[in-house]
Design a protein around this motif. Structure first.
Motif, PDB file in Angstrom:
ATOM      1  N   LEU A 125       0.874  -1.168   0.000  1.00 47.30           N
ATOM      2  CA  LEU A 125       0.000   0.000   0.000  1.00 47.30           C
ATOM      3  C   LEU A 125       0.912   1.219   0.000  1.00 47.30           C
ATOM      4  O   LEU A 125       1.836   1.300   0.820  1.00 47.30           O
ATOM      5  N   ASP A 126       0.669   2.168  -0.888  1.00 44.74           N
ATOM      6  CA  ASP A 126       1.540   3.338  -1.006  1.00 44.74           C
ATOM      7  C   ASP A 126       0.696   4.602  -1.090  1.00 44.74           C
ATOM      8  O   ASP A 126      -0.271   4.670  -1.878  1.00 44.74           O
ATOM      9  N   GLN A 127       1.065   5.583  -0.304  1.00 47.07           N
ATOM     10  CA  GLN A 127       0.473   6.910  -0.409  1.00 47.07           C
ATOM     11  C   GLN A 127       1.594   7.913  -0.672  1.00 47.07           C
ATOM     12  O   GLN A 127       2.518   8.036   0.121  1.00 47.07           O
ATOM     13  N   ARG A 128       1.501   8.593  -1.789  1.00 46.41           N
ATOM     14  CA  ARG A 128       2.555   9.515  -2.193  1.00 46.41           C
ATOM     15  C   ARG A 128       1.958  10.857  -2.567  1.00 46.41           C
ATOM     16  O   ARG A 128       0.928  10.924  -3.252  1.00 46.41           O
ATOM     17  N   VAL A 129       2.620  11.914  -2.139  1.00 43.33           N
ATOM     18  CA  VAL A 129       2.245  13.284  -2.497  1.00 43.33           C
ATOM     19  C   VAL A 129       3.487  13.982  -3.013  1.00 43.33           C
ATOM     20  O   VAL A 129       4.523  13.998  -2.341  1.00 43.33           O
ATOM     21  N   THR A 130       3.403  14.554  -4.208  1.00 47.90           N
ATOM     22  CA  THR A 130       4.498  15.342  -4.782  1.00 47.90           C
ATOM     23  C   THR A 130       3.972  16.741  -5.070  1.00 47.90           C
ATOM     24  O   THR A 130       3.083  16.916  -5.917  1.00 47.90           O
ATOM     25  N   VAL A 131       4.499  17.714  -4.363  1.00 49.35           N
ATOM     26  CA  VAL A 131       4.077  19.108  -4.531  1.00 49.35           C
ATOM     27  C   VAL A 131       5.174  19.850  -5.273  1.00 49.35           C
ATOM     28  O   VAL A 131       6.335  19.867  -4.837  1.00 49.35           O
ATOM     29  N   ILE A 132       4.824  20.445  -6.403  1.00 50.24           N
ATOM     30  CA  ILE A 132       5.789  21.154  -7.251  1.00 50.24           C
ATOM     31  C   ILE A 132       5.441  22.640  -7.265  1.00 50.24           C
ATOM     32  O   ILE A 132       4.322  23.019  -7.623  1.00 50.24           O
ATOM     33  N   ALA A 133       6.394  23.462  -6.856  1.00 47.10           N
ATOM     34  CA  ALA A 133       6.248  24.913  -6.904  1.00 47.10           C
ATOM     35  C   ALA A 133       7.123  25.445  -8.027  1.00 47.10           C
ATOM     36  O   ALA A 133       8.335  25.226  -8.036  1.00 47.10           O
ATOM     37  N   GLY A 134       6.530  26.137  -8.989  1.00 45.69           N
ATOM     38  CA  GLY A 134       7.247  26.569 -10.180  1.00 45.69           C
ATOM     39  C   GLY A 134       6.957  25.609 -11.325  1.00 45.69           C
ATOM     40  O   GLY A 134       6.550  24.463 -11.125  1.00 45.69           O
ATOM     41  N   ARG A 135       7.188  26.063 -12.539  1.00 47.17           N
ATOM     42  CA  ARG A 135       6.822  25.257 -13.709  1.00 47.17           C
ATOM     43  C   ARG A 135       7.840  24.143 -13.945  1.00 47.17           C
ATOM     44  O   ARG A 135       9.031  24.409 -14.148  1.00 47.17           O
ATOM     45  N   PRO A 136       7.391  22.883 -13.967  1.00 48.95           N
ATOM     46  CA  PRO A 136       8.307  21.782 -14.265  1.00 48.95           C
ATOM     47  C   PRO A 136       8.353  21.499 -15.773  1.00 48.95           C
ATOM     48  O   PRO A 136       7.514  21.980 -16.538  1.00 48.95           O
ATOM     49  N   ASP A 150       9.839   6.868 -13.551  1.00 50.64           N
ATOM     50  CA  ASP A 150       8.779   6.746 -12.544  1.00 50.64           C
ATOM     51  C   ASP A 150       7.541   6.072 -13.128  1.00 50.64           C
ATOM     52  O   ASP A 150       6.418   6.469 -12.825  1.00 50.64           O
ATOM     53  N   ASP A 151       7.754   5.085 -13.990  1.00 53.46           N
ATOM     54  CA  ASP A 151       6.644   4.340 -14.607  1.00 53.46           C
ATOM     55  C   ASP A 151       5.663   5.247 -15.332  1.00 53.46           C
ATOM     56  O   ASP A 151       4.465   4.946 -15.417  1.00 53.46           O
ATOM     57  N   GLY A 152       6.177   6.358 -15.869  1.00 55.83           N
ATOM     58  CA  GLY A 152       5.341   7.228 -16.683  1.00 55.83           C
ATOM     59  C   GLY A 152       4.279   7.986 -15.922  1.00 55.83           C
ATOM     60  O   GLY A 152       3.320   8.481 -16.536  1.00 55.83           O
ATOM     61  N   ARG A 153       4.412   8.116 -14.606  1.00 57.57           N
ATOM     62  CA  ARG A 153       3.400   8.866 -13.856  1.00 57.57           C
ATOM     63  C   ARG A 153       3.390  10.319 -14.312  1.00 57.57           C
ATOM     64  O   ARG A 153       4.420  10.991 -14.307  1.00 57.57           O
ATOM     65  N   PRO A 154       2.237  10.842 -14.693  1.00 56.60           N
ATOM     66  CA  PRO A 154       2.166  12.250 -15.101  1.00 56.60           C
ATOM     67  C   PRO A 154       2.292  13.172 -13.888  1.00 56.60           C
ATOM     68  O   PRO A 154       2.030  12.767 -12.741  1.00 56.60           O
ATOM     69  N   PHE A 155       2.683  14.413 -14.129  1.00 54.51           N
ATOM     70  CA  PHE A 155       2.830  15.383 -13.049  1.00 54.51           C
ATOM     71  C   PHE A 155       2.709  16.778 -13.632  1.00 54.51           C
ATOM     72  O   PHE A 155       2.839  16.994 -14.848  1.00 54.51           O
ATOM     73  N   ALA A 156       2.461  17.762 -12.769  1.00 56.28           N
ATOM     74  CA  ALA A 156       2.351  19.158 -13.181  1.00 56.28           C
ATOM     75  C   ALA A 156       2.551  20.032 -11.952  1.00 56.28           C
ATOM     76  O   ALA A 156       2.669  19.529 -10.818  1.00 56.28           O
ATOM     77  N   GLU A 157       2.604  21.333 -12.165  1.00 53.50           N
ATOM     78  CA  GLU A 157       2.765  22.259 -11.050  1.00 53.50           C
ATOM     79  C   GLU A 157       1.571  22.157 -10.110  1.00 53.50           C
ATOM     80  O   GLU A 157       0.420  22.109 -10.549  1.00 53.50           O
ATOM     81  N   GLY A 158       1.854  22.101  -8.795  1.00 52.30           N
ATOM     82  CA  GLY A 158       0.793  21.942  -7.812  1.00 52.30           C
ATOM     83  C   GLY A 158       0.949  20.636  -7.058  1.00 52.30           C
ATOM     84  O   GLY A 158       2.031  20.057  -6.999  1.00 52.30           O
ATOM     85  N   ALA A 159      -0.143  20.157  -6.475  1.00 53.69           N
ATOM     86  CA  ALA A 159      -0.131  18.932  -5.680  1.00 53.69           C
ATOM     87  C   ALA A 159      -0.503  17.737  -6.552  1.00 53.69           C
ATOM     88  O   ALA A 159      -1.604  17.679  -7.114  1.00 53.69           O
ATOM     89  N   ASN A 160       0.400  16.768  -6.646  1.00 53.61           N
ATOM     90  CA  ASN A 160       0.177  15.537  -7.396  1.00 53.61           C
ATOM     91  C   ASN A 160       0.030  14.396  -6.392  1.00 53.61           C
ATOM     92  O   ASN A 160       0.927  14.156  -5.573  1.00 53.61           O
ATOM     93  N   LEU A 161      -1.095  13.686  -6.460  1.00 52.92           N
ATOM     94  CA  LEU A 161      -1.399  12.644  -5.488  1.00 52.92           C
ATOM     95  C   LEU A 161      -1.442  11.288  -6.176  1.00 52.92           C
ATOM     96  O   LEU A 161      -2.051  11.142  -7.256  1.00 52.92           O
ATOM     97  N   TYR A 162      -0.826  10.282  -5.529  1.00 59.73           N
ATOM     98  CA  TYR A 162      -0.814   8.924  -6.066  1.00 59.73           C
ATOM     99  C   TYR A 162      -1.086   7.959  -4.907  1.00 59.73           C
ATOM    100  O   TYR A 162      -0.279   7.878  -3.970  1.00 59.73           O
ATOM    101  N   SER A 163      -2.197   7.252  -4.978  1.00 70.18           N
ATOM    102  CA  SER A 163      -2.546   6.266  -3.957  1.00 70.18           C
ATOM    103  C   SER A 163      -2.571   4.902  -4.622  1.00 70.18           C
ATOM    104  O   SER A 163      -3.398   4.655  -5.511  1.00 70.18           O
ATOM    105  N   GLY A 164      -1.650   4.011  -4.212  1.00 69.67           N
ATOM    106  CA  GLY A 164      -1.490   2.753  -4.924  1.00 69.67           C
ATOM    107  C   GLY A 164      -1.659   1.533  -4.046  1.00 69.67           C
ATOM    108  O   GLY A 164      -1.458   1.581  -2.826  1.00 69.67           O
ATOM    109  N   VAL A 165      -2.025   0.427  -4.668  1.00 73.35           N
ATOM    110  CA  VAL A 165      -2.134  -0.856  -3.996  1.00 73.35           C
ATOM    111  C   VAL A 165      -1.729  -1.936  -4.986  1.00 73.35           C
ATOM    112  O   VAL A 165      -1.990  -1.813  -6.194  1.00 73.35           O
TER     113      VAL A 165
END
Length: 564
Positions: A125-136, A150-165
């Protein structure tokens, strides 16, 4: 491709003689250990000390049963060196590493000793939060990526949430694995009109291909597959991720930078030996795959352009790949691998096109197109005089050329080293890698990972399958890791990338990352990571851009319990 499968199946008749529990274990299926797992760096540290002479690090992932085999072999060698290790306790942490791996693979070790192979369990069980400030940066096919491998996980500026099982199951010769995630990703801005015009010109398309998708809340099946095993030969069907190279920064031919691919894969999960004089090649492992890509937007099978920006073609291309690895000595490993993209819109898939993609050595257009071919050659060697400390390696990659070693100035090259023992700092390991993709005078800018038939290039779901270095870049990456325990570490790393000005006006990327990865308990893992990045791609912005990414991840991975 058929030759590799036949070779290893036939070799099983006379190599690795087995009886009793070991013969039974050869027909037990098991799931693959995820590429990002902590066990691979741990195995690498054991290998650096010479305790894993039969491990193939350029061909991953490994099955759990194969990991148990390596643990058994390492334990035998560590036991033989017990007195030397005890005399110099600071020089080797092999016993602690081995104990941690034995705990992880306790169930598989019991199966090798004769226990049954029936299991259904929660793997993680995995809970991940990636917060990006500024344009990636999110488009590695044209510019660069802030987050890679990272297995192609999409991301963008702001809060990126990934809840996995994830779950795994085994039943004799059968196994199954499922890994799914709930993903929330903010919207990423698209390039302006001028940038899109130049992207279209660089890709030979009528309009710019859209980059990775963003702005959604969705459930995503990252991996889902079933396996069948017979005599140490495993056949796996479904969505899978691969890593074909010795480098940590990314394999040039096949990595987990893009989303896993739907495929049928054959894997010789235990090394075999050839007879007579061919034994000099040492233990051999091989993999063969046939899969189908996703997200391809443009193709030009003839003179006609097919596709629309942002819309995946209904008839997606196929891909097949082969990799065979040799270990002529316990200190030296080398591999040859190949992939071909074929079929898709305007290119029917039949026996003729499939066989042409395998055996053709010429270059033809139109209906006789053999496909988009790529070759890689990699090797690693434990350096004489520093056998237990220093390992060097390289990964050469050629696009539409027969072999990297035959065309060194027209191929991309990645080289690096892994230093396990630093004087007076026994817990510190150092690693550094550099990648060079030379400018080709006889080709157009952005030649690597591109093809004039398959205009979406070497991508799956709009992300590069190979190295993050991209189509016209040079770069380097370095890591300094302080190991608190086998599963806990503090790491500082940096990455640099420079793209040739002739491709989309070029650009630069520099980042610095600090990671704290701590085992709170045997079943709980906490990872904190902060990355600061500075990039400048004039086609996107005339001024340098800066972003900071902070990641928090909490993981629960229950350990297997042995039932008496």
């Amino acid at each position: 491709m058929c030759f590799i499968m036949t070779l290893s199946l036939q070799a099983a008749r006379f190599s690795n003689p087995q009886d009793g529990p070991q013969a039974s274990a050869s027909n037990m299926a098991s799931t693959y250990v995820p590429i990002e797992s902590w066990v691979y760096p741990t195995f690498e540290r054991l290998a650096a000390e010479g305790y894993l002479p039969a491990a193939f690090f350029s061909l991953r992932p490994w099955t759990r049963m194969d990991c148990a085999r390596l643990v058994d072999e390492a334990e035998d060698l560590v036991d033989k060196d017990e007195e030397q290790i005890a005399a110099k306790p600071a020089a080797s942490d092999a016993p602690a590493l081995l104990a941690s791996l034995k705990e992880e693979f306790a169930v598989e070790l019991a199966r090798r000793a004769g226990a049954g192979n029936v299991e259904f369990r929660l793997e993680s069980l995995d809970q991940r939060v990636t917060v990006i400030a500024g344009r990636p940066l999110t488009d590695g096919f044209h510019f660069g990526e802030t987050l890679v491998n990272d297995d192609g996980r999409p991301f963008a500026e702001g809060a990126n949430l990934y809840s996995g099982v994830s779950f795994r199951a085994t039943a004799g010769p059968f196994a199954a694995y499922v890994k799914t995630e709930l993903q929330r990703v903010p919207s990423a801005p698209v390039p302006d009109g001028l940038a899109q015009q130049q992207i279209a010109a660089a890709d030979f398309t009528s309009s710019a291909a859209a980059g990775p998708i963003s702005g959604f809340l969705r459930g995503r099946l990252l991996e889902a597959n079933v396996s069948f095993t017979v005599s140490n030969n495993q056949f796996t069907f479904g969505r899978q991720s691969l890593w074909w190279g010795p480098a940590r920064s990314g394999a040039t031919l096949f990595s987990n930078n893009a989303e896993p691919i739907d495929m049928l894969r054959y894997d010789r999960v235990r090394p075999f030996l050839l007879p007579d004089i061919l034994k000099l090649l040492g233990p051999i492992r091989a993999q063969v795959l046939v899969g189908r890509l996703s997200g391809t937007q443009y193709v030009r099978p003839t003179s006609t352009l097919l596709g629309t920006s942002g819309v995946a073609l209904r008839d997606q291309p196929f891909i097949h790949g082969e990799k065979i690895s040799f270990k002529p000595t316990p200190n030296f490993e080398f591999s040859v691998s190949r992939t071909v993209i074929f079929g898709g819109a305007g290119s029917p898939v039949n026996s003729s096109t499939f066989l042409r993609s395998i055996f053709s050595v010429g270059t033809k257009n139109g209906t006789n197109d053999p496909g988009d071919r790529r070759i890689a050659f990699d090797a690693q060697y434990r350096i004489p005089g520093l056998r237990n400390c220093l390992t060097g390696y390289f990964d050469g990659f050629s696009d539409d050329q027969p072999f990297p070693l035959a065309y060194p100035t027209e191929s991309a090259w990645l080289s690096g080293f892994f230093l396990r023992c630093v004087p007076r700092l026994p817990r510190l390991t150092l690693r550094a890698e550099g990648l060079l993709s030379p400018h080709r005078d006889l080709a157009f800018p952005g030649f690597f990972y591109f093809n004039v038939h398959y205009l979406s290039g070497y991508t799956n779901n709009r992300q590069l399958i190979g190295s993050w270095i991209g189509r016209e870049g040079d770069g380097e990456q370095a890591w300094a890791t302080w190991h608190l325990s086998p599963r806990s570490s503090v790491e500082l790393s940096g990455r640099s990338m420079t793209v040739n000005r002739e491709f989309l006006r070029g650009g630069t990327l520099r980042d610095l990352r600090a990671t704290v990865d701590i085992a709170l308990r045997p079943e709980w893992q906490l990872c904190l990571e902060e990355q600061t990045e500075r990039w400048r791609f004039p086609l996107l912005f005339t001024t340098p851009q800066h972003n900071t990414a902070f990641t928090f991840q909490l993981s629960y991975r229950p350990l297997g319990r042995i039932r008496q």
